[in-house]
Enzyme design. Structure first.
Site, PDB file in Angstrom:
ATOM      1  N   LYS A  14       0.837  -5.249  -2.341  1.00 44.14           N
ATOM      2  CA  LYS A  14       1.777  -6.097  -1.581  1.00 44.14           C
ATOM      3  C   LYS A  14       1.093  -6.735  -0.363  1.00 44.14           C
ATOM      4  CE  LYS A  14       4.714  -2.762  -0.682  1.00 44.14           C
ATOM      5  NZ  LYS A  14       4.057  -1.605  -1.327  1.00 44.14           N
ATOM      6  N   ARG A  90      12.866  -1.323   2.598  1.00 46.78           N
ATOM      7  CA  ARG A  90      12.397  -0.213   1.790  1.00 46.78           C
ATOM      8  C   ARG A  90      13.554   0.730   1.427  1.00 46.78           C
ATOM      9  NH1 ARG A  90       6.589  -0.082   3.636  1.00 46.78           N
ATOM     10  NH2 ARG A  90       5.478   1.247   2.185  1.00 46.78           N
ATOM     11  N   ARG A 129      -9.421   3.177  -1.206  1.00 46.26           N
ATOM     12  CA  ARG A 129      -9.459   1.904  -0.486  1.00 46.26           C
ATOM     13  C   ARG A 129      -9.858   2.028   0.988  1.00 46.26           C
ATOM     14  NH1 ARG A 129      -3.152  -0.056   0.277  1.00 46.26           N
ATOM     15  NH2 ARG A 129      -2.550   1.719   1.574  1.00 46.26           N
ATOM     16  N   ARG A 157      -7.233   4.470   5.716  1.00 51.12           N
ATOM     17  CA  ARG A 157      -5.947   4.703   6.372  1.00 51.12           C
ATOM     18  C   ARG A 157      -5.690   6.200   6.412  1.00 51.12           C
ATOM     19  NH1 ARG A 157      -1.222   0.773   4.175  1.00 51.12           N
ATOM     20  NH2 ARG A 157      -0.079   2.722   4.260  1.00 51.12           N
ATOM     21  N   ARG A 168       4.221   9.589  -0.730  1.00 51.78           N
ATOM     22  CA  ARG A 168       4.661   8.187  -0.605  1.00 51.78           C
ATOM     23  C   ARG A 168       5.195   7.661  -1.936  1.00 51.78           C
ATOM     24  NH1 ARG A 168      -0.742   6.118   1.563  1.00 51.78           N
ATOM     25  NH2 ARG A 168       0.070   4.013   1.337  1.00 51.78           N
TER      26      ARG A 168
END
Ligand code: AMP
Length: 212
Positions: A14, A90, A129, A157, A168
């Site tokens: 996203k 969300r 990532r 992150r 998550r």
């Protein structure tokens, strides 16, 4: 298409796709995750209040996040601009609040684009990532440790570790996925396949936008 929401599980791309829409199609990207991380980095009172939720893969409570985002929309007159929403809403309650706020200005969401991706691919993408702490660009694990865009040193992150990723994904399935049916009922849901290269997914999104 003026205002679109990018919906999808964590790791579906996203943020990356929102950034490309900003670069190539003149959208303004409203990324709630980036805004929250910015507040945490600044060590603002707001940042201190939300840090715990991000670190643990939990959604920030509506009382904190919704007002913050609605104020941002109003202050910047996003209701009359080309905006891509990345990470908001969300929850169904957030979608209701967003629709209501936009309606106050005779505005609305045009479409919600759902980027579909399965769990194995999500975990594979997220555990590796890297992100740029300065310009927020996201890179795969295979990238060198320097940002192509601004030269900063890339970092992971803090919520991209396997335990928090699983959390998550569960939070997405329980709290965010009901938005699929919500926007479908409103006739505003378009699904695309999130597999493939960044460019391939971008092209699919552009195709959707052009068709509207
Ligand atoms: P993201 O960068 O979109 O993956 O968001 C990172 C984290 O920010 C999430 O795991 C949540 O803790 C928080 N967050 C982002 N957007 C929202 C939202 N709309 N509602 C509640 N929490 C959010």
């Amino acid at each position: 298409m003026e205002r679109i929401i990018l919906l999808g599980p964590p790791g579906s791309g996203k943020g990356t796709q929102a950034e490309l829409l900003e670069k190539n199609r003149n959208f303004i990207c409203l990324s709630t995750g980036d805004l929250l991380r910015e507040e945490i980095k600044k060590e603002s009172e707001f940042g201190k209040n939300v840090k715990h939720y991000l670190d643990n893969g939990l959604l920030v409570p509506d009382e904190i996040i919704t007002e913050f985002i609605l104020e941002t929309i109003e202050k910047n007159r996003f209701f009359e601009k080309k905006v891509v929403f990345d990470g908001f809403p969300r929850r169904v309650s957030q979608a209701d609040a967003l629709n209501k706020k936009l309606a106050e200005f005779s505005s609305s969401i045009d479409s919600t684009i759902l980027i579909k991706l399965d769990k194995e691919e999500i975990i594979k993408r997220l555990t590796g990532r890297l992100v740029c702490p300065e310009c927020k660009k996201v890179y795969p694990a295979s990238h060198s440790e320097i940002c192509d865009n601004c030269g900063a040193k890339l970092v992971k992150r803090t919520d991209d570790n396997e335990e928090v990723i699983k959390k998550r994904i569960n939070v997405y399935n329980e709290e965010t996925a009901p938005l699929i049916e919500y926007f479908n009922k409103l006739g505003k849901l378009i699904e695309i396949d999130g597999n493939g290269s960044i460019e391939e997914v971008h092209n699919k999104i552009v195709e959707v936008i052009n068709k509207q």
